[in-house]
Design an enzyme around this catalytic site. Structure first.
Site, PDB file in Angstrom:
ATOM      1  N   LYS A  22       0.822  -1.213   0.000  1.00  0.00           N
ATOM      2  CA  LYS A  22       0.000   0.000   0.000  1.00  0.00           C
ATOM      3  C   LYS A  22       0.858   1.266   0.000  1.00  0.00           C
ATOM      4  CE  LYS A  22      -1.812   1.635   4.030  1.00  0.00           C
ATOM      5  NZ  LYS A  22      -1.616   3.038   4.391  1.00  0.00           N
ATOM      6  N   ASN A  23       1.827   1.291   0.899  1.00  0.00           N
ATOM      7  CA  ASN A  23       2.563   2.548   1.078  1.00  0.00           C
ATOM      8  C   ASN A  23       3.604   2.792  -0.007  1.00  0.00           C
ATOM      9  OD1 ASN A  23       0.965   3.166   3.195  1.00  0.00           O
ATOM     10  ND2 ASN A  23       2.409   2.554   4.790  1.00  0.00           N
ATOM     11  N   CYS A 117      -5.098   7.920   9.246  1.00  0.00           N
ATOM     12  CA  CYS A 117      -5.332   7.395  10.596  1.00  0.00           C
ATOM     13  C   CYS A 117      -5.013   8.458  11.648  1.00  0.00           C
ATOM     14  CB  CYS A 117      -4.461   6.164  10.844  1.00  0.00           C
ATOM     15  SG  CYS A 117      -4.856   4.778   9.771  1.00  0.00           S
ATOM     16  N   ARG A 122      -0.241  15.097  13.374  1.00  0.00           N
ATOM     17  CA  ARG A 122       0.522  14.611  12.197  1.00  0.00           C
ATOM     18  C   ARG A 122       0.963  15.814  11.363  1.00  0.00           C
ATOM     19  NH1 ARG A 122      -1.890   9.113   9.559  1.00  0.00           N
ATOM     20  NH2 ARG A 122       0.179   9.091   8.659  1.00  0.00           N
ATOM     21  N   ASP A 306       3.923   0.189  11.976  1.00  0.00           N
ATOM     22  CA  ASP A 306       2.681  -0.337  11.389  1.00  0.00           C
ATOM     23  C   ASP A 306       2.430  -1.794  11.757  1.00  0.00           C
ATOM     24  OD1 ASP A 306       2.280   2.148  10.371  1.00  0.00           O
ATOM     25  OD2 ASP A 306       2.975   1.675   8.350  1.00  0.00           O
ATOM     26  N   ARG A 398      -9.156  -0.202   3.936  1.00  0.00           N
ATOM     27  CA  ARG A 398      -8.256   0.805   3.356  1.00  0.00           C
ATOM     28  C   ARG A 398      -6.901   0.195   3.003  1.00  0.00           C
ATOM     29  NH1 ARG A 398      -7.010   5.474   7.004  1.00  0.00           N
ATOM     30  NH2 ARG A 398      -5.553   5.651   5.305  1.00  0.00           N
TER      31      ARG A 398
HETATM   32  N1  EPU Z   1       6.692  14.232  11.170  1.00  0.00           N
HETATM   33  C1  EPU Z   1       6.921  15.547  11.471  1.00  0.00           C
HETATM   34  N2  EPU Z   1       6.838  16.456  10.462  1.00  0.00           N
HETATM   35  C2  EPU Z   1       6.563  16.111   9.181  1.00  0.00           C
HETATM   36  C3  EPU Z   1       6.325  14.763   8.885  1.00  0.00           C
HETATM   37  C4  EPU Z   1       6.387  13.824   9.905  1.00  0.00           C
HETATM   38  O1  EPU Z   1       7.189  15.893  12.613  1.00  0.00           O
HETATM   39  O2  EPU Z   1       6.524  16.991   8.318  1.00  0.00           O
HETATM   40  C5  EPU Z   1       6.767  13.228  12.242  1.00  0.00           C
HETATM   41  C6  EPU Z   1       5.431  12.542  12.494  1.00  0.00           C
HETATM   42  O3  EPU Z   1       4.630  13.286  13.370  1.00  0.00           O
HETATM   43  C7  EPU Z   1       5.866  11.221  13.055  1.00  0.00           C
HETATM   44  C8  EPU Z   1       7.175  10.932  12.333  1.00  0.00           C
HETATM   45  O4  EPU Z   1       7.626  12.182  11.825  1.00  0.00           O
HETATM   46  O5  EPU Z   1       6.118  11.363  14.415  1.00  0.00           O
HETATM   47  C9  EPU Z   1       7.089   9.967  11.183  1.00  0.00           C
HETATM   48  O6  EPU Z   1       6.108  10.382  10.246  1.00  0.00           O
HETATM   49  P1  EPU Z   1       6.198   9.939   8.717  1.00  0.00           P
HETATM   50  O7  EPU Z   1       6.253  11.157   7.877  1.00  0.00           O
HETATM   51  O8  EPU Z   1       7.300   8.959   8.581  1.00  0.00           O
HETATM   52  O9  EPU Z   1       4.819   9.206   8.490  1.00  0.00           O
HETATM   53  P2  EPU Z   1       3.808   9.350   7.264  1.00  0.00           P
HETATM   54  O10 EPU Z   1       4.550   9.509   6.005  1.00  0.00           O
HETATM   55  O11 EPU Z   1       2.740  10.320   7.591  1.00  0.00           O
HETATM   56  C10 EPU Z   1       3.818   6.819   6.650  1.00  0.00           C
HETATM   57  C11 EPU Z   1       2.815   5.734   6.480  1.00  0.00           C
HETATM   58  C12 EPU Z   1       2.298   5.290   7.838  1.00  0.00           C
HETATM   59  C13 EPU Z   1       3.469   4.862   8.724  1.00  0.00           C
HETATM   60  C14 EPU Z   1       4.527   5.967   8.780  1.00  0.00           C
HETATM   61  C15 EPU Z   1       5.783   5.557   9.530  1.00  0.00           C
HETATM   62  C16 EPU Z   1       1.808   6.216   4.350  1.00  0.00           C
HETATM   63  C17 EPU Z   1       0.639   6.671   3.575  1.00  0.00           C
HETATM   64  N3  EPU Z   1       1.711   6.217   5.681  1.00  0.00           N
HETATM   65  O12 EPU Z   1       3.138   7.909   7.278  1.00  0.00           O
HETATM   66  O13 EPU Z   1       1.517   4.137   7.558  1.00  0.00           O
HETATM   67  O14 EPU Z   1       2.998   4.605  10.036  1.00  0.00           O
HETATM   68  O15 EPU Z   1       4.906   6.341   7.452  1.00  0.00           O
HETATM   69  O16 EPU Z   1       6.351   4.431   8.958  1.00  0.00           O
HETATM   70  O17 EPU Z   1       2.821   5.823   3.781  1.00  0.00           O
HETATM   71  C18 EPU Z   1      -0.227   2.589   7.861  1.00  0.00           C
HETATM   72  O18 EPU Z   1       0.038   2.096   6.768  1.00  0.00           O
HETATM   73  O19 EPU Z   1      -0.981   2.023   8.693  1.00  0.00           O
HETATM   74  C19 EPU Z   1       0.354   3.869   8.241  1.00  0.00           C
HETATM   75  C20 EPU Z   1      -0.162   4.636   9.157  1.00  0.00           C
END
Ligand code: EPU
Length: 429
Positions: A22-23, A117, A122, A306, A398
């Site tokens: 998915k990701n 989620c 976030r 995850d 999802r």
């Molecule tokens: N963060 C910041 N600022 C930013 C971006 C992130 O402080 O601009 C922080 C977040 O608050 C968090 C950490 O950095 O504490 C990591 O966030 P990240 O950006 O890595 O997460 P994401 O890209 O929003 C993706 C996956 C999530 C998965 C995370 C971590 C997708 C669509 N989502 O989220 O997947 O938990 O990486 O591996 O790729 C899931 O599939 O169930 C899911 C939630």
């Protein structure tokens, strides 16, 4: 309203094939915008987030044609930027990648605030920091993220303050067509970042270092379409591994990259599972009592966040006391109250859960409060005595392709049902 209903206590046997990740699928679908050409993406998971991403592209003027259940042809030749409907974009986190894609192709982006989620705050400050380093001006206006680079983006150095998957992907997408060299430092190293880089390179991009902490991108003038196959979903595979650990039995999991699963395999072995690894297959069984373990989630190659709720569900049934610390998200513990309804003994303090193993869980009405929390409910229900009814199953759909059918074929007593107007549960088929 639909529910997943599970009669617990039946071990799992047989074979399950893992779908595309998915990701990886979400950024690859949205990054196809950069090509302005036809891309054929194979091995897509048939999940609602992918349907949504394709719907977003369609609404922007792309041609989207499903060739079969898991292959799509996307033609972004005539796409327009800035017009993705707010109500679609706001349903998932992956839609943030539209900002990088629109900025990269058109030098301007206007994208609604992304959903996804609920794990507490976030932020997207690191995405914005990256776009600004590439020369864009970014504002938040009326719930939209509005980014403009009238002179076009230019390659530059970007140093992230924290390791973030989303910002690494987004800046990589934005930088591919930006003249000059972009260096992303403190980049995330997840396998789906490598997969996206491979997709973009197949389309003519020049990206090196994906999978390490430093990614270098030399801007190219244009990209072209390609045919690309998405890597298997390590979290889907890990979820079936956790299901066997909880319910017992022995299954063969095909279409996996065992290297991506090493840390999950090691933890499950520590807990008493037996695992055999082959080229693209693993076999997992669990016959002995489950043992306690501690888990701390970290960016890749650390233990994946995850897989956190699913592993907590397994640890509820282990002998002894386990500690699960969440190293990525502010609050990923909303599933704990649902497990309490099934007899789990868990306390949460800040980002740490203490799980006191219990003799047995018992079936109960519970809710999938988010995607992986929903998977955790299924796992707990497979191990529990009696019947569990899981509501909120849209969250599960999802991210898991046909989880009910796959578990049925492994011998689980699981079915999808819907609530009639009289509040009676009826078979969904
Ligand atoms: N963060 C910041 N600022 C930013 C971006 C992130 O402080 O601009 C922080 C977040 O608050 C968090 C950490 O950095 O504490 C990591 O966030 P990240 O950006 O890595 O997460 P994401 O890209 O929003 C993706 C996956 C999530 C998965 C995370 C971590 C997708 C669509 N989502 O989220 O997947 O938990 O990486 O591996 O790729 C899931 O599939 O169930 C899911 C939630």
């Amino acid at each position: 309203m639909e529910k997943i209903v599970i009669e617990g206590g039946y071990p799992l046997f047989g074979e399950v094939e893992i779908n595309g990740m998915k990701n990886a699928a979400l950024p690859i679908i949205l990054a196809s915008i950069l090509t302005g050409d036809k891309c054929v993406i194979e091995h897509l998971p048939a999940i609602s987030d992918v349907t949504l991403a394709l719907e977003i592209l369609r609404s922007m003027g792309a041609g989207v044609r499903m060739i079969n259940r898991t292959t799509v042809e996307i033609d972004t030749s005539y796409i327009k930027g800035g017009n993705a409907p707010y109500d679609l974009v706001s349903k998932m986190r992956g839609s943030t990648y539209l900002i990088g894609a629109e900025l990269g192709r058109f030098g301007a982006a206007r994208v609604g605030w992304p959903g996804g989620c609920d794990f507490g705050v976030r932020p997207i400050d690191q995405h914005i920091k990256g776009f600004e380093a590439l020369g864009a001006k970014v504002d938040i206006e009326n719930g939209y993220i509005v980014a403009n680079a009238p002179e076009g983006l230019r390659g530059n150095s970007v140093y992230f303050d924290c390791v973030t998957v989303g910002a690494t992907i987004n800046v990589m997408i934005a930088a591919v067509l930006a003249p000059g060299q972009t260096v992303i430092d403190n980049a995330a190293r997840e396998p789906h970042i490598v997969d996206l880089a491979n997709f973009l390179n197949t389309c003519g991009a020049k990206i090196t270092g994906a999978g390490t902490g430093v990614i270098r991108i030399t801007g190219v003038e244009r990209l072209h379409g390609c045919t690309y196959t998405i890597i298997p979903d390590m979290i889907e595979a890990g979820t079936y591994m956790a299901a066997v650990a909880a319910a017992g039995g022995r299954i063969r999991i095909t279409n996996v990259i065992p290297k991506h699963l090493e840390i999950i395999s090691a933890k499950l072995e520590e807990m008493g599972a037996e695992i055999e690894e082959y080229d693209d297959t693993i076999i997992i069984g669990r016959t002995q009592e489950l043992r306690r373990a501690n888990i701390k989630t970290l960016p890749y190659p650390g233990f994946p966040t995850d897989m956190h709720p699913q592993m907590s569900a397994v640890l509820c049934c282990a002998q002894g006391t386990s500690i699960v610390s969440e190293g990525i998200w502010e609050n990923r513990f909303r599933y704990v109250d649902e497990l309490h309804k099934m007899g789990a003994e868990i306390t949460v303090d800040g980002r740490t859960a203490t799980i006191f193993g219990v003799e047995r869980l018992t079936g109960a009405p519970v809710r999938a409060v988010d995607l992986r929390a929903g998977a955790a409910m299924i796992i707990a229900a497979l191990a529990a005595e009696g019947r569990t009814e899981i509501s909120g199953i849209g969250s599960i759909e999802r991210g898991y392709d046909d989880i009910v059918g796959k578990l049925q074929r492994l011998g689980a007593h699981i079915k999808k049902m819907y609530c009639s107007d009289e509040n009676e549960l009826l078979d969904a088929n």
